[in-house]
Scaffold this motif. Structure first.
Motif, PDB file in Angstrom:
ATOM      1  N   ALA A 295      -6.121   0.035 -13.089  1.00 38.62           N
ATOM      2  CA  ALA A 295      -5.772  -0.889 -12.015  1.00 38.62           C
ATOM      3  C   ALA A 295      -4.558  -0.308 -11.290  1.00 38.62           C
ATOM      4  O   ALA A 295      -4.324   0.902 -11.307  1.00 38.62           O
ATOM      5  N   TYR A 296      -3.778  -1.181 -10.658  1.00 36.17           N
ATOM      6  CA  TYR A 296      -2.579  -0.744  -9.948  1.00 36.17           C
ATOM      7  C   TYR A 296      -1.433  -1.683 -10.284  1.00 36.17           C
ATOM      8  O   TYR A 296      -1.635  -2.833 -10.677  1.00 36.17           O
ATOM      9  N   GLU A 297      -0.216  -1.195 -10.120  1.00 28.20           N
ATOM     10  CA  GLU A 297       0.966  -2.002 -10.404  1.00 28.20           C
ATOM     11  C   GLU A 297       1.995  -1.828  -9.292  1.00 28.20           C
ATOM     12  O   GLU A 297       1.983  -0.831  -8.567  1.00 28.20           O
ATOM     13  N   PRO A 298       2.909  -2.815  -9.119  1.00 28.47           N
ATOM     14  CA  PRO A 298       3.924  -2.716  -8.071  1.00 28.47           C
ATOM     15  C   PRO A 298       5.030  -1.732  -8.447  1.00 28.47           C
ATOM     16  O   PRO A 298       5.332  -1.543  -9.626  1.00 28.47           O
ATOM     17  N   VAL A 299       5.645  -1.129  -7.435  1.00 29.76           N
ATOM     18  CA  VAL A 299       6.775  -0.223  -7.638  1.00 29.76           C
ATOM     19  C   VAL A 299       7.992  -0.730  -6.875  1.00 29.76           C
ATOM     20  O   VAL A 299       9.039  -1.004  -7.456  1.00 29.76           O
TER      21      VAL A 299
ATOM     22  N   GLY B  79      -7.182  -2.402  -6.275  1.00 30.09           N
ATOM     23  CA  GLY B  79      -5.860  -2.069  -5.764  1.00 30.09           C
ATOM     24  C   GLY B  79      -5.278  -3.084  -4.807  1.00 30.09           C
ATOM     25  O   GLY B  79      -4.242  -2.835  -4.193  1.00 30.09           O
ATOM     26  N   LEU B  80      -5.922  -4.260  -4.667  1.00 30.45           N
ATOM     27  CA  LEU B  80      -5.399  -5.280  -3.768  1.00 30.45           C
ATOM     28  C   LEU B  80      -4.221  -6.020  -4.379  1.00 30.45           C
ATOM     29  O   LEU B  80      -3.281  -6.405  -3.681  1.00 30.45           O
TER      30      LEU B  80
ATOM     31  N   PRO C 263       0.807  -1.230   0.000  1.00 34.47           N
ATOM     32  CA  PRO C 263       0.000   0.000   0.000  1.00 34.47           C
ATOM     33  C   PRO C 263       0.835   1.272   0.000  1.00 34.47           C
ATOM     34  O   PRO C 263       0.336   2.341  -0.342  1.00 34.47           O
ATOM     35  N   SER C 264       2.112   1.157   0.362  1.00 32.18           N
ATOM     36  CA  SER C 264       2.949   2.349   0.451  1.00 32.18           C
ATOM     37  C   SER C 264       3.508   2.806  -0.890  1.00 32.18           C
ATOM     38  O   SER C 264       3.836   3.974  -1.061  1.00 32.18           O
ATOM     39  N   CYS C 265       3.643   1.874  -1.851  1.00 36.78           N
ATOM     40  CA  CYS C 265       4.316   2.266  -3.090  1.00 36.78           C
ATOM     41  C   CYS C 265       3.543   1.909  -4.364  1.00 36.78           C
ATOM     42  O   CYS C 265       4.029   2.191  -5.460  1.00 36.78           O
ATOM     43  N   LYS C 266       2.381   1.277  -4.255  1.00 35.70           N
ATOM     44  CA  LYS C 266       1.651   0.921  -5.470  1.00 35.70           C
ATOM     45  C   LYS C 266       1.225   2.184  -6.213  1.00 35.70           C
ATOM     46  O   LYS C 266       1.043   3.253  -5.622  1.00 35.70           O
ATOM     47  N   ARG C 267       1.087   2.062  -7.523  1.00 28.57           N
ATOM     48  CA  ARG C 267       0.677   3.230  -8.308  1.00 28.57           C
ATOM     49  C   ARG C 267      -0.346   2.816  -9.361  1.00 28.57           C
ATOM     50  O   ARG C 267      -0.417   1.649  -9.749  1.00 28.57           O
TER      51      ARG C 267
END
Length: 608
Positions: free
Chosen positions: A530-534, A596-597, A504-508
């Motif tokens: 959607a969201y992706e990992p950073v 965003g999960l 949750p701290s770095c997803k975008r």
């Protein structure tokens, strides 16, 4: 004095903040006033909204993180549960860890520190022993001057912990608030595994021998005089437990031994052990789990219970004689992370409703399918926890029993003694059970006994290895179970996978193109958000922290039962099930990606 410390020192504290054993003044200026100097990165000053609040929950409401009605419900539940209402809100997902820690900082008028951004002084962090820091959930993060430490705490009301840190370091302490996850992540960095390996090698050069008097069952924390190999093994296991590792792999190679951790279903390299210590490491693991250290030609299995931070942890040990030498794999069974409620599984309402209705029926079969490591046992344990009561006789047959459940009679399969799933199930039926859980249906005999038990007034929970829910019906047919028995006995089938949860701290935010959706089987001409990992320090730069279940729940409706009796194909049953509301694994995964999960790529990976 560092530049950051100089900034902090320049910020005046509140005029009348009480001093108890340690300095607990915040670094902000008066409410509404600008700070005297620019704060270091990661420091958030209190806004003043919580100064007159009596409880942390009041601050959560005033900050807009949660409604007053939700807080009232949590307060009522806390009286029964014996836990603070803010912890209940956190467990229910009403607030996240950062929101809670910010509210705690507001409540006590202290600064909040984001440890993923703040430049921590590792020399200061090493002043307090790891075990003490974990117990207190507090760690020094820097020096304000030659006599004052800046200490990050999850609970600043724990004055005794602050006092102990002051006594241990001989320095004054100024408190800031950080969330528990940040503190744990920092402690993992302080207690670097490769550093432990290097230290063990250096100690081995000095000691030259291992202390045979050491009791491996005493715990994971070795004392200073213990042999280097012993300290190394327990350092590896202790860090694995605290990092949420499910499996530790000790793999001998030509030059050394590779240590790998499986975190959230994915293996990561953790360290390398020098070749001259490999045999000693494997021998220590064998001694710990009561295995034959002289037998190196065949695999061995063992089990041992240890204590980490006052919690019992079970370790399942397997040794393997490989071409390059003997290796070992340790499965970590941590009840703190495994025992979940139905609320914590992550099922959507449409999936949970038929599943919960089936497990609360007095008879019938509920089957959970998926590959090894997809969380099937966790789902069944959650179901058992929901229906377990003094009025019901609940018996399980497992291979092996991984987690002990209070009030449930659990049997461990022992094929060498003749106790197989089928033999145990046959005997258990004469013990007046109400609910039966069979760890896995592996053969036709076990399948037949389980189905017949479901038809004769028992609730049967079990697992199979199939790719989807409709495929379970076909699998039972191929096992020789008559179609009319399957249709009559089975009430619900759940297919599931585990996908890594985005940090949750770095997803975008990201856009999933129609081409990518089409390749995954979704026919659409519209892109979706959607969201992706950073990747950041909180998630070890992987972009993921934890896992969430993907579920496809098929209710055995009258129409599907008729199709089962008529031996319709798997594709035909799947079509009707989807018309009746069953979501596929990918559809459930896509919904969780949009929320965003998890990420779309992760959904595709685990459902391929």
């Amino acid at each position: 004095m560092s530049e950051n410390a100089a900034h902090l020192e320049a910020l005046p504290g509140p005029a009348e903040e009480p001093q108890v054993a340690v300095e607990s003044a915040a670094f902000e200026g008066p409410t509404g006033a600008a700070p005297a100097a620019e704060a270091p990165p990661g420091i958030t000053h209190p806004s003043g909204q919580g100064r007159n609040a009596n409880f942390v929950t009041d601050v959560l409401v005033s900050l807009g993180h949660v409604s007053a009605e939700r807080v009232e419900a949590a307060v009522a539940e806390s009286r029964l549960a014996g836990r603070p209402p803010e912890r209940i809100l956190l467990e229910q997902g009403a607030v996240d860890a950062r929101q809670l820690s910010l509210a705690i900082a507001e409540r006590y008028g202290l600064d909040h520190v984001d440890l993923s951004v703040y430049p921590v002084d590792m020399a200061a962090a090493n002043l307090v022993p790891i075990a003490s820091a974990r117990r207190y959930q507090a760690v020094p993060i820097g020096y304000l001057d030659g006599s004052t430490l800046l200490v990050a705490m999850a609970d600043p009301a724990n004055v005794l912990a602050a006092d102990d840190i002051k006594m241990a370091t001989g320095m004054q302490c100024r408190l800031v608030v950080a969330d528990t996850g940040d503190i744990e992540q920092l402690l993992s960095r302080v207690n670097s595994l490769q550093s432990a390996v290097t230290e063990a090698v250096q100690d081995d050069d000095i000691a030259g021998a291992e202390d045979d008097e050491y009791d491996p069952l005493g715990g994971l924390h070795a004392s200073a005089e213990d042999a280097p190999v012993v300290k190394l093994v327990y350092s590896i296991l202790g860090q694995a437990v605290n990092a949420g590792v499910s499996d530790v792999h000790f793999e001998p190679e030509t030059e050394d031994m590779r240590v790998r951790f499986r975190v959230d279903g994915v293996l990561h390299e953790a360290a390398h052990v020098p070749r001259r210590m490999v045999s000693a490491v494997v021998s220590r693991i064998k001694i710990m789990s009561d295995l034959d250290i002289a037998e190196r030609r065949v695999p061995q299995d063992g089990r041992v219970a240890v204590t980490v931070d006052d919690s019992r942890i079970d370790l399942r040990v397997t040794t393997l004689p490989t071409q390059r030498g003997e290796g070992a794999t340790i499965r970590i069974l941590d009840t703190r992370n495994a025992m979940r409620s139905l609320d914590q599984l992550g099922m959507s309402e449409d999936a949970r409703e038929p599943f919960e209705a089936a497990v609360r029926r007095p008879y019938g079969a509920v089957l959970v399918t998926g590959p090894t490591g997809s969380g099937k046992s966790t789902t069944l344990y959650a179901a058992l926890a929901a229906i377990n009561s003094i009025e019901k006789n609940v018996i399980t047959i497992e291979d092996p029993v991984e987690y002990q459940i209070e009030g449930v009679n659990q049997i461990n399969v022992n094929p060498k003694a003749g106790l197989t799933f089928a033999a145990g199930l046959r005997s258990v039926l004469r013990a007046d059970p109400d609910v039966l859980m069979v760890g896995e249906i592996r053969d036709a005999e076990t399948a037949r006994i389980a189905i017949e038990a479901a038809l004769t007034g028992h609730l049967v929970l079990s697992t199979l290895h199939t790719n989807d829910a409709p495929g379970t019906i076909t699998r039972l047919q191929k096992m020789g179970i008559e179609s009319f028995l399957t249709a009559s006995a089975v009430d619900c089938i759940v297919a599931q996978r585990l996908a890594r949860t985005l940090c949750p701290s770095c997803k975008r935010r990201a856009v999933v193109t129609p081409k990518s959706l089409g390749e995954a089987g979704f026919q659409t001409a519209t892109a979706i958000e959607a969201y992706e990992p950073v990747g950041c320090s909180r998630c070890g730069n992987s972009g993921y922290r934890g896992r969430v279940g993907l579920y496809s729940v098929m209710r055995m409706s009258e129409r599907i039962k008729d199709m089962t009796v008529n031996q319709a194909s798997q594709a035909e049953i799947s079509t009707i099930a989807r018309q009746e509301g069953m979501a596929t694994l990918r559809e459930d995964g896509l919904a969780k990606a949009r929320a965003g999960l998890t990420s779309f790529d992760e959904v595709v990976r685990v459902t391929t």
